[in-house]
Design an enzyme around this catalytic site. Sequence first.
Site, PDB file in Angstrom:
ATOM      1  N   ASP A  30      32.733  41.545  51.078  1.00  0.00           N
ATOM      2  CA  ASP A  30      34.138  41.544  50.693  1.00  0.00           C
ATOM      3  C   ASP A  30      34.371  42.628  49.630  1.00  0.00           C
ATOM      4  OD1 ASP A  30      36.579  39.197  50.880  1.00  0.00           O
ATOM      5  OD2 ASP A  30      36.688  40.623  49.217  1.00  0.00           O
ATOM      6  N   ASN A  83      40.562  30.662  55.349  1.00  0.00           N
ATOM      7  CA  ASN A  83      41.933  30.497  54.870  1.00  0.00           C
ATOM      8  C   ASN A  83      42.878  30.710  56.057  1.00  0.00           C
ATOM      9  OD1 ASN A  83      41.049  30.118  52.213  1.00  0.00           O
ATOM     10  ND2 ASN A  83      40.997  32.328  51.841  1.00  0.00           N
ATOM     11  N   GLN A  90      45.535  32.946  53.008  1.00  0.00           N
ATOM     12  CA  GLN A  90      45.222  34.026  53.945  1.00  0.00           C
ATOM     13  C   GLN A  90      46.093  35.237  53.630  1.00  0.00           C
ATOM     14  OE1 GLN A  90      45.658  33.126  58.165  1.00  0.00           O
ATOM     15  NE2 GLN A  90      44.645  35.050  58.767  1.00  0.00           N
ATOM     16  N   SER A  91      45.434  36.381  53.434  1.00  0.00           N
ATOM     17  CA  SER A  91      46.166  37.612  53.122  1.00  0.00           C
ATOM     18  C   SER A  91      45.930  38.702  54.157  1.00  0.00           C
ATOM     19  CB  SER A  91      45.771  38.130  51.736  1.00  0.00           C
ATOM     20  OG  SER A  91      44.398  38.444  51.699  1.00  0.00           O
ATOM     21  N   HIS A  96      38.972  35.594  59.858  1.00  0.00           N
ATOM     22  CA  HIS A  96      37.733  35.893  59.137  1.00  0.00           C
ATOM     23  C   HIS A  96      37.194  34.640  58.466  1.00  0.00           C
ATOM     24  CE1 HIS A  96      41.187  36.745  56.539  1.00  0.00           C
ATOM     25  NE2 HIS A  96      40.455  36.318  55.536  1.00  0.00           N
TER      26      HIS A  96
HETATM   27  P1  AMP Z   1      42.002  36.099  52.870  1.00  0.00           P
HETATM   28  O1  AMP Z   1      42.742  36.136  51.558  1.00  0.00           O
HETATM   29  O2  AMP Z   1      41.373  34.788  53.190  1.00  0.00           O
HETATM   30  O3  AMP Z   1      42.885  36.616  53.992  1.00  0.00           O
HETATM   31  O4  AMP Z   1      40.797  37.091  52.703  1.00  0.00           O
HETATM   32  C1  AMP Z   1      40.913  38.454  52.917  1.00  0.00           C
HETATM   33  C2  AMP Z   1      39.750  39.087  52.227  1.00  0.00           C
HETATM   34  O5  AMP Z   1      39.596  40.392  52.727  1.00  0.00           O
HETATM   35  C3  AMP Z   1      39.917  39.197  50.714  1.00  0.00           C
HETATM   36  O6  AMP Z   1      38.875  38.499  50.075  1.00  0.00           O
HETATM   37  C4  AMP Z   1      39.841  40.702  50.462  1.00  0.00           C
HETATM   38  O7  AMP Z   1      39.163  41.024  49.273  1.00  0.00           O
HETATM   39  C5  AMP Z   1      39.106  41.189  51.691  1.00  0.00           C
HETATM   40  N1  AMP Z   1      39.348  42.579  52.065  1.00  0.00           N
HETATM   41  C6  AMP Z   1      40.531  43.180  52.228  1.00  0.00           C
HETATM   42  N2  AMP Z   1      40.368  44.462  52.600  1.00  0.00           N
HETATM   43  C7  AMP Z   1      39.031  44.642  52.694  1.00  0.00           C
HETATM   44  C8  AMP Z   1      38.204  45.762  53.032  1.00  0.00           C
HETATM   45  N3  AMP Z   1      38.721  46.957  53.366  1.00  0.00           N
HETATM   46  N4  AMP Z   1      36.876  45.595  53.029  1.00  0.00           N
HETATM   47  C9  AMP Z   1      36.327  44.404  52.696  1.00  0.00           C
HETATM   48  N5  AMP Z   1      37.052  43.321  52.379  1.00  0.00           N
HETATM   49  C10 AMP Z   1      38.376  43.439  52.363  1.00  0.00           C
END
Ligand code: AMP
Length: 110
Positions: A30, A83, A90-91, A96
Amino acid sequence: MSNCIFCKIAGGEIPKEFLFEDDRVVAFKDLHPQAPVHILVIPREHYHSIKEAQDEALVGHMFTAAKKAAEKLAVTDYRLVINTGPQAGQSVFHLHLHLLGGRFMAWPPG
Ligand code: AMP
């Protein structure tokens, strides 16, 4: 999906070191780790969230891939989290699985 960052990572358009990869999933660190070990396992195929993923074998395979990534990193205790939806945190809207480890964690999560 052309504008999906995780599709670009899975497709190699954005370079990443994969801790595990096969024809269905990839696992990588991450970008903003929330624990000493913070790995994401994503399917190569795009699904908005777990709700859209009808392929039970694929979902199970994501968990198996997470276990393999944990073994590779010698992490014995960890939390696996998906998430789902903005309220749940979830963002990135490409399914994932988070693998978090290397520190004590509170329950319930905040
Ligand atoms: P979520 O908030 O559950 O959707 O998790 C999304 C995750 O993706 C977050 O922990 C971010 O830090 C991670 N993330 C976003 N962009 C990248 C990237 N380019 N490489 C690795 N992780 C990422």
